[in-house]
Design an enzyme around this catalytic site. Structure first.
Site, PDB file in Angstrom:
ATOM      1  N   PHE A 169     -19.993 -92.743  -8.124  1.00 38.12           N
ATOM      2  CA  PHE A 169     -18.797 -93.514  -8.467  1.00 38.12           C
ATOM      3  C   PHE A 169     -19.141 -94.817  -9.186  1.00 38.12           C
ATOM      4  O   PHE A 169     -19.984 -95.596  -8.714  1.00 38.12           O
ATOM      5  CB  PHE A 169     -18.019 -93.892  -7.198  1.00 38.12           C
ATOM      6  CG  PHE A 169     -17.370 -92.752  -6.485  1.00 38.12           C
ATOM      7  CD1 PHE A 169     -16.108 -92.304  -6.841  1.00 38.12           C
ATOM      8  CD2 PHE A 169     -18.017 -92.121  -5.420  1.00 38.12           C
ATOM      9  CE1 PHE A 169     -15.492 -91.255  -6.158  1.00 38.12           C
ATOM     10  CE2 PHE A 169     -17.413 -91.068  -4.733  1.00 38.12           C
ATOM     11  CZ  PHE A 169     -16.151 -90.644  -5.102  1.00 38.12           C
ATOM     12  N   ASP A 170     -18.457 -95.064 -10.291  1.00 38.62           N
ATOM     13  CA  ASP A 170     -18.411 -96.413 -10.866  1.00 38.62           C
ATOM     14  C   ASP A 170     -17.553 -97.273  -9.940  1.00 38.62           C
ATOM     15  O   ASP A 170     -16.815 -96.754  -9.098  1.00 38.62           O
ATOM     16  CB  ASP A 170     -17.804 -96.334 -12.271  1.00 38.62           C
ATOM     17  CG  ASP A 170     -17.512 -97.703 -12.859  1.00 38.62           C
ATOM     18  OD1 ASP A 170     -18.437 -98.526 -12.934  1.00 38.62           O
ATOM     19  OD2 ASP A 170     -16.342 -97.946 -13.211  1.00 38.62           O
ATOM     20  N   MET A 171     -17.644 -98.597 -10.093  1.00 35.55           N
ATOM     21  CA  MET A 171     -16.862 -99.479  -9.226  1.00 35.55           C
ATOM     22  C   MET A 171     -15.670-100.093  -9.959  1.00 35.55           C
ATOM     23  O   MET A 171     -14.519 -99.714  -9.716  1.00 35.55           O
ATOM     24  CB  MET A 171     -17.743-100.603  -8.652  1.00 35.55           C
ATOM     25  CG  MET A 171     -17.018-101.461  -7.610  1.00 35.55           C
ATOM     26  SD  MET A 171     -18.080-102.707  -6.821  1.00 35.55           S
ATOM     27  CE  MET A 171     -18.099-103.983  -8.092  1.00 35.55           C
ATOM     28  N   THR A 191     -12.662 -98.102 -11.505  1.00 34.61           N
ATOM     29  CA  THR A 191     -12.683 -96.723 -11.002  1.00 34.61           C
ATOM     30  C   THR A 191     -12.293 -96.687  -9.532  1.00 34.61           C
ATOM     31  O   THR A 191     -11.292 -96.082  -9.158  1.00 34.61           O
ATOM     32  CB  THR A 191     -14.076 -96.094 -11.203  1.00 34.61           C
ATOM     33  OG1 THR A 191     -14.374 -96.041 -12.593  1.00 34.61           O
ATOM     34  CG2 THR A 191     -14.116 -94.682 -10.629  1.00 34.61           C
TER      35      THR A 191
END
Length: 223
Positions: free
Chosen positions: A6-8, A11
């Site tokens: 996961f990107d932060m 996102t």
């Protein structure tokens, strides 16, 4: 599919808006104002690249290192007040963990701010965390995603990345992962191995597996 990366910003969290506040405050302190075009170009970029874009936008010269430190200070203050989740992100992250899949947080943000963000995201929700100041080349280079795969002990063919920006999507795709793209602040171009959704609210683990299979079929992972 064995792992979800996961990107932060943009996102999992709606923190791009908070970055905008910090960048606008810094621009004011530097004697100017941040243009919409420059802000859009910063989405998904490392802090150092954003500072270069800011100085170019303002047409000034100065101490980039000092400006970076000031931006971190401003952003840390804002992050400390709590980070809003993107729609559906918290539920999906929980479902991924419940399904027994490995998870990583792969972000261009510096560790100092990520530590603050993890108070909201939950430290125990990630098996690995790769921050922007922990790699020699940040997004759009694939190094952050390759590092996350290494930490998780998985190959590109095992991974699905979740991204919102052109730079992050390119980084994940070039690392060999299938990418679920949910654009937030700026549009992301189509490309091999990229599957688009408008929101995470309608995405569950079954849909992630389907996206991974579709992406792999359309764009076999490079060795």
């Amino acid at each position: 599919m064995r792992a979800v990366l996961f990107d932060m910003d943009g996102t999992l969290t709606d923190s791009e808006k908070l970055w905008t506040v910090a960048l606008e405050r810094l621009a004011e302190e530097l004697g100017g104002s941040l243009s919409e075009a420059a802000r859009a170009a910063m989405v998904g970029q490392a802090i150092e690249a954003s500072i270069r874009l800011l100085f170019d936008d303002l047409g000034i010269d100065g101490d980039h290192a000092a400006a970076t430190r000031r931006l971190l200070d401003l952003t840390e203050q804002i992050f400390g007040e709590g980070l809003p989740w993107r729609p559906g992100a918290r539920e999906l992250l929980h479902a991924v963990r419940e399904a027994g899949l490995r998870t990583a947080l792969v972000t261009a943000t510096h560790r100092r701010l990520v530590e603050t963000a993890l108070e909201t995201l939950g430290r125990d929700r990630f098996d690995a965390v790769v921050c922007g100041d922990e790699v020699s080349r940040g997004k759009p280079d694939p190094e952050p995603y390759r590092r996350a795969m290494e930490l998780l002990g998985v190959g590109p063919q095992d991974c699905l990345a979740v991204e919102d920006s052109p730079t992050g999507t390119r980084a994940a795709a070039d690392a060999g992962a299938v990418v679920l793209v949910v654009p937030s602040e700026v549009a992301v171009p189509q490309g091999p191995g990229r599957v688009f959704e408008s929101t995470l609210e309608t995405v569950d683990v079954a849909r992630l597996r389907e996206i991974h299979a579709t992406g792999r079929a359309l764009s076999p992972v490079r060795a």
